[in-house]
Design a protein around this motif. Structure first.
Motif, short mmCIF file in Angstrom:
data_model
loop_
_atom_site.label_atom_id
_atom_site.label_comp_id
_atom_site.label_asym_id
_atom_site.label_seq_id
_atom_site.Cartn_x
_atom_site.Cartn_y
_atom_site.Cartn_z
N GLN A 106 0.84 -1.18 0.00
CA GLN A 106 0.00 0.00 0.00
C GLN A 106 0.88 1.24 0.00
N CYS A 130 -3.18 0.30 -3.82
CA CYS A 130 -2.96 -1.03 -3.27
C CYS A 130 -2.55 -1.99 -4.38
N TRP A 139 -11.11 -3.08 0.74
CA TRP A 139 -10.62 -1.91 1.47
C TRP A 139 -11.37 -1.77 2.79
N GLN A 199 -11.59 0.74 6.54
CA GLN A 199 -11.19 1.90 7.32
C GLN A 199 -11.09 1.47 8.77
N GLY A 226 -13.81 3.66 -5.34
CA GLY A 226 -12.64 2.86 -5.65
C GLY A 226 -12.70 2.34 -7.07
N MET A 248 -8.30 3.65 -4.06
CA MET A 248 -9.51 4.21 -3.48
C MET A 248 -9.33 5.72 -3.39
N TYR A 306 -6.19 3.22 6.60
CA TYR A 306 -6.91 2.56 5.51
C TYR A 306 -6.14 1.32 5.10
N CYS A 366 -5.89 -2.36 2.98
CA CYS A 366 -6.27 -3.09 1.78
C CYS A 366 -5.95 -4.57 2.03
#
Lengths: 111, 112
Positions: free
Chosen positions: B6, B23, B34, B36, B66, B76, B89, B91
């Motif tokens: 990432q 990513c 993805w 958060q 995304g 994204m 964030y 991935c």
């Protein structure tokens, strides 16, 4: 929506002790995954479970897929300082469904 | 083999700006998801792409979007950043659900 419940939020144990964490859901999952996250890093897969009743070990870690498919537990035996971190359970309802995570349990190990 | 990569690792943006995170999945993995992560909310699912198509979507506003490219790399985008978008964030890529998901180290976004 689907939710996975992990509690308590934090656990404190003495080095050498065993610890057990469980994860429950009101929905059925077909796959259960347990992850560990160290500070500043992404979660790392510890154990994956694919069948109800399955018991799987990975070194000092043992996890089980509950018979009802609504729960799973993770056991860590003879804890060591590097076991410190956040432990997440995650579930998949189907092959193309999203991975749902619990809120995690922060484990602290006292030397 | 190389893991999930990432970029960038850290990012500071001002409220109102937009941001794009990248990513690169493990070679051969066609699914990219993805998430958060915030201290209060844990890991919240944003979306999943499989073979360039969005397969699943979480409950985030339309400011979060995304895409996935033919080589499986994914980006994204968050437009009109808000202070509450500050988060890690993450991935994750997968060969298939049965094989589990491998996470990258994440991008730490701070909105000021």
């Amino acid at each position: 929506g689907q939710q996975l419940n992990q509690s308590p939020q934090s656990m404190f144990i003495q080095e050498g002790e065993d610890v057990s964490m469980n994860c429950t859901s009101s929905s059925i999952f077909n796959t259960w995954l347990w992850y560990k996250q160290d500070p500043g890093e992404g979660p790392v897969l510890l154990i994956a479970l694919y069948k109800a009743g399955e018991l799987t070990s990975n070194g000092r870690l043992t996890a089980q897929f509950g018979i009802t498919r609504k729960d799973s537990f993770l056991n860590i035996s003879a804890s060591i300082p590097s076991d410190v971190g956040i432990y997440f359970c995650a579930g998949l309802a189907g092959a193309n469904s999203k991975l749902t995570f619990g809120k995690g349990i922060t484990l602290s190990v006292r030397p | 083999k190389a893991g999930v990569t990432q970029t960038p690792r850290y990012l500071i943006k001002t409220r109102g700006q937009q941001v794009t995170l990248s990513c690169s999945p493990i070679s051969g993995h066609r699914s990219v998801s993805w998430y958060q992560q915030t201290p209060g909310q844990g890991l919240q699912f944003l979306f999943e792409y499989f073979s360039e198509t969005q397969r699943n979507k979480g409950n985030f506003p339309g400011r979060f979007s995304g895409r996935q490219f033919s080589n499986s790399r994914s980006e994204m985008n968050v437009s009109t950043l808000e202070l509450g978008d500050s988060a890690l964030y993450l991935c994750a890529s997968s060969f298939g659900a049965a094989y589990g998901y491998t996470f990258g180290s994440g991008t730490r976004l701070t909105v000021v």
